[in-house]
Design a protein around this motif. Structure first.
Motif, PDB file in Angstrom:
ATOM      1  N   VAL A 268       7.628   4.228 -19.652  1.00 11.75           N
ATOM      2  CA  VAL A 268       6.564   3.674 -20.503  1.00 11.75           C
ATOM      3  C   VAL A 268       7.165   2.802 -21.595  1.00 11.75           C
ATOM      4  O   VAL A 268       6.650   1.713 -21.904  1.00 11.75           O
ATOM      5  N   ARG A 269       8.252   3.275 -22.213  1.00 14.28           N
ATOM      6  CA  ARG A 269       8.873   2.483 -23.290  1.00 14.28           C
ATOM      7  C   ARG A 269       9.397   1.147 -22.775  1.00 14.28           C
ATOM      8  O   ARG A 269       9.295   0.128 -23.466  1.00 14.28           O
TER       9      ARG A 269
ATOM     10  N   ALA B 159       4.209  11.528 -12.887  1.00 15.03           N
ATOM     11  CA  ALA B 159       5.193  10.537 -13.333  1.00 15.03           C
ATOM     12  C   ALA B 159       5.728   9.673 -12.188  1.00 15.03           C
ATOM     13  O   ALA B 159       6.712   8.965 -12.383  1.00 15.03           O
TER      14      ALA B 159
ATOM     15  N   ARG C 116       9.399  14.499 -17.478  1.00 11.24           N
ATOM     16  CA  ARG C 116       8.725  13.899 -18.630  1.00 11.24           C
ATOM     17  C   ARG C 116       9.607  12.861 -19.327  1.00 11.24           C
ATOM     18  O   ARG C 116       9.115  11.831 -19.787  1.00 11.24           O
ATOM     19  N   ARG C 117      10.906  13.131 -19.401  1.00 10.68           N
ATOM     20  CA  ARG C 117      11.799  12.180 -20.052  1.00 10.68           C
ATOM     21  C   ARG C 117      11.861  10.868 -19.279  1.00 10.68           C
ATOM     22  O   ARG C 117      11.869   9.778 -19.860  1.00 10.68           O
TER      23      ARG C 117
ATOM     24  N   TRP D 220       0.414   9.089 -16.099  1.00 16.42           N
ATOM     25  CA  TRP D 220       1.105  10.334 -15.800  1.00 16.42           C
ATOM     26  C   TRP D 220       0.622  10.959 -14.485  1.00 16.42           C
ATOM     27  O   TRP D 220       1.440  11.404 -13.678  1.00 16.42           O
TER      28      TRP D 220
ATOM     29  N   ASN E 211       6.135   0.905 -15.997  1.00 18.27           N
ATOM     30  CA  ASN E 211       4.922   1.452 -15.384  1.00 18.27           C
ATOM     31  C   ASN E 211       3.790   0.431 -15.345  1.00 18.27           C
ATOM     32  O   ASN E 211       2.686   0.745 -14.903  1.00 18.27           O
TER      33      ASN E 211
ATOM     34  N   TYR F 101       9.495   9.650 -17.361  1.00 18.51           N
ATOM     35  CA  TYR F 101       8.223   8.938 -17.511  1.00 18.51           C
ATOM     36  C   TYR F 101       8.145   8.251 -18.878  1.00 18.51           C
ATOM     37  O   TYR F 101       7.704   7.093 -18.970  1.00 18.51           O
ATOM     38  N   ARG F 102       8.579   8.944 -19.932  1.00 23.11           N
ATOM     39  CA  ARG F 102       8.550   8.308 -21.262  1.00 23.11           C
ATOM     40  C   ARG F 102       9.456   7.090 -21.316  1.00 23.11           C
ATOM     41  O   ARG F 102       9.121   6.074 -21.945  1.00 23.11           O
ATOM     42  N   ALA F 103      10.611   7.161 -20.640  1.00 24.64           N
ATOM     43  CA  ALA F 103      11.506   6.005 -20.598  1.00 24.64           C
ATOM     44  C   ALA F 103      10.862   4.841 -19.857  1.00 24.64           C
ATOM     45  O   ALA F 103      11.010   3.676 -20.254  1.00 24.64           O
TER      46      ALA F 103
END
Length: 496
Positions: free
Chosen positions: A85-86, A466, A78-79, A321, A90, A81-83
């Motif tokens: 997106v930021r 992810a 999850r970390r 995701w 992606n 994937y969030r990185a």
């Protein structure tokens, strides 16, 4: 009629360490124990607290779900994937509104490192290779035309399976071969090809009844059918005396000498005629995979207008995701978590490989990482020792442990008699067109159909969370090494 011959003895990597928790956690446990003893000599409270906290953390990390992930793996997933997106990794934009030079639409992600190499075989026939610049490997794609096993006798079907095993063993003994992929791409047939073939065979004449009958046959055969494209990809890794990848000309020359024997072995495995693929064919596969609504347009196009490799990517792509949105379609990719636990037959995968009405396009790719004889002996003996160690650590030995021991012993015996081992994995991609904003509903229906078919095939699938963009690329018939599916950095065609 399907053969009743069964196959099996698949073994997943056996965890090492105490109670199968793995060596890192085992070493961490010994470290916690030693640190606790040292602290207890200074303070009982500090030593006891260290022991309780350390053992508790190890016990939490040792718990894995049915997909073999612990809490740390899920948090890292999850970390990451969030990185992504930021940072916008992606997202992909091509064409005139993208960040690519000259308004091109190249392939995104890990496929941006792949380029085409055109060469000639020993008979002077042109063919295309795929060069992976990030790994130095070359991929030889071959399109096969298997006749299927629906009207094949049992002994012939068993011979096909034996031929496929012989093909993999031959590839394991061939210097430079690193990986073999088999891709089955299933999609509804638009009827364009069959109509074109029949029209070329129609002879003008006075018999109106024959002409009307032929027209009716053309309409019947061009509706409600499906097309299955089978592609075998063989990855080669050639290096010079300094460990650097060989130049394109030398690599193509070495690969071209192997083509006749590879084609003959595939024919013995039931693959039919193995055709070399051109650069234009590979570019069309890439273009229609990212834009499946253009299949009929590319089938009816002028053959004199080839598709450039630098323009066969999507105009836009977004990795969510658990799904991938590309042009006018949505896709979801699964990976195999565990091989079948029971014995299988030659037609076990038939339900998954066949057409599914809920999917506009479905792709199944099986990857084989081949081991040579020396590595096979080492791995089989290591599995046998680990299975015995796991059995010795249990007070009451379970049936699953005994079964693993039995499989490891049989595997070691087969390797000792000359067999080779292969690591294998499986990817499944389902694609639906996003019509009238109902793409997500159609994707969920297609997902249920794929998971039901996988259950009938005794497979345990897991969505590639992810990593949908990389998983989609790895399932394409381009010989991507899954271990190398990492996003390039920097990547100019991603929106920042």
């Amino acid at each position: 009629m399907a053969s009743n011959t069964t196959y099996g003895d698949y073994i997943r990597t056996i965890p090492k360490g105490l109670a199968g928790i793995g060596r890192p956690l085992t070493f961490a446990g010994f470290g916690v124990f030693v640190a606790s003893i040292i602290l207890m000599s200074l303070s009982w409270v500090a030593g006891l607290a260290t022991l309780i906290v350390g053992v508790g953390a190890i016990m939490i990390l040792a718990v894995r779900d049915r997909q073999h992930r612990n809490i740390a793996d899920r948090m890292a997933e999850r970390r990451a994937y969030r990185a992504a997106v930021r940072s916008g990794r992606n997202l992909y934009r091509g064409g005139m509104l993208g960040l690519v030079d000259e308004g091109a639409t190249p392939l995104p992600g890990v496929l941006s490192h792949v380029q085409l190499v055109e060469a000639l075989d020993g008979a002077g026939r042109p063919f295309a290779l795929l060069r992976h610049r990030h790994t130095g490997e070359y991929t030889l794609p071959l399109r096969c035309h298997p006749q299927g096993a629906s009207l094949v006798d049992d002994d012939v079907e068993d011979a096909y399976v034996s031929g496929w095993a012989a093909f993999l063993e031959a590839m394991a003994r061939t210097p430079g071969v690193a990986q073999v992929n088999a891709t089955v791409d299933t999609s509804p047939d638009s009827g364009t090809r069959i109509r074109g073939i029949l029209r070329r065979r129609v002879v003008a004449g006075p018999d109106e009844l024959a002409g009307a009958a032929m027209g009716q046959v053309m309409r019947m055969l061009s509706q409600g059918g499906s097309r299955n494209d089978v592609t075998i990809q063989i990855d080669f890794r050639y290096v010079d005396s300094h460990g650097r990848p060989l130049p394109e000309e030398q690599a193509a020359r070495q690969i071209s000498t192997l083509i006749p024997s590879i084609a003959a072995q595939l024919a013995e495995a039931g693959g039919g005629a193995a055709d070399l693929m051109s650069a234009d064919q590979l570019a069309v596969i890439a273009r229609t995979s990212y834009a499946p609504d253009t299949i009929e347009a590319y089938e009816t196009r002028d053959p004199q207008q080839p598709v450039p490799w630098r323009d066969c990517g999507p105009a836009a792509c977004e990795a969510a995701w658990d799904y991938l949105r590309h042009d006018s379609a949505l896709s979801r990719t699964w990976q195999m978590c565990d091989p079948p636990k029971s014995l299988v037959t030659a037609d076990t995968l038939a339900s998954l490989l066949g057409p599914l009405g809920e999917c506009d396009r479905k792709r199944v790719t099986i990857t084989f990482k081949l081991l040579d004889s020396a590595k096979s002996r080492f791995v089989s003996e290591d599995n046998r020792k680990d299975s015995k160690s796991a059995q010795g650590q249990q007070k009451h030995v379970s049936v699953a442990t005994l079964d693993t021991q039995y499989r490891a012993d049989r595997q070691a015996s087969d390797v000792n008699e000359g067999a080779s081992l292969a690591w294998f994995g499986l990817l499944v991609t389902a694609t639906v067109l996003d019509r009238d904003g109902e793409g997500m509903d159609r994707l969920e229906k297609a997902s249920r159909a794929v998971e039901t078919a996988a259950g009938a095939a005794s497979l345990d699938l897991r969505v590639c969370y992810a990593a949908q963009d990389s998983a989609f690329a790895a399932a394409l018939p381009f010989g991507i090494d899954v271990a190398a599916c990492k996003p390039p950095s920097p990547f100019a065609s991603f929106v920042k």
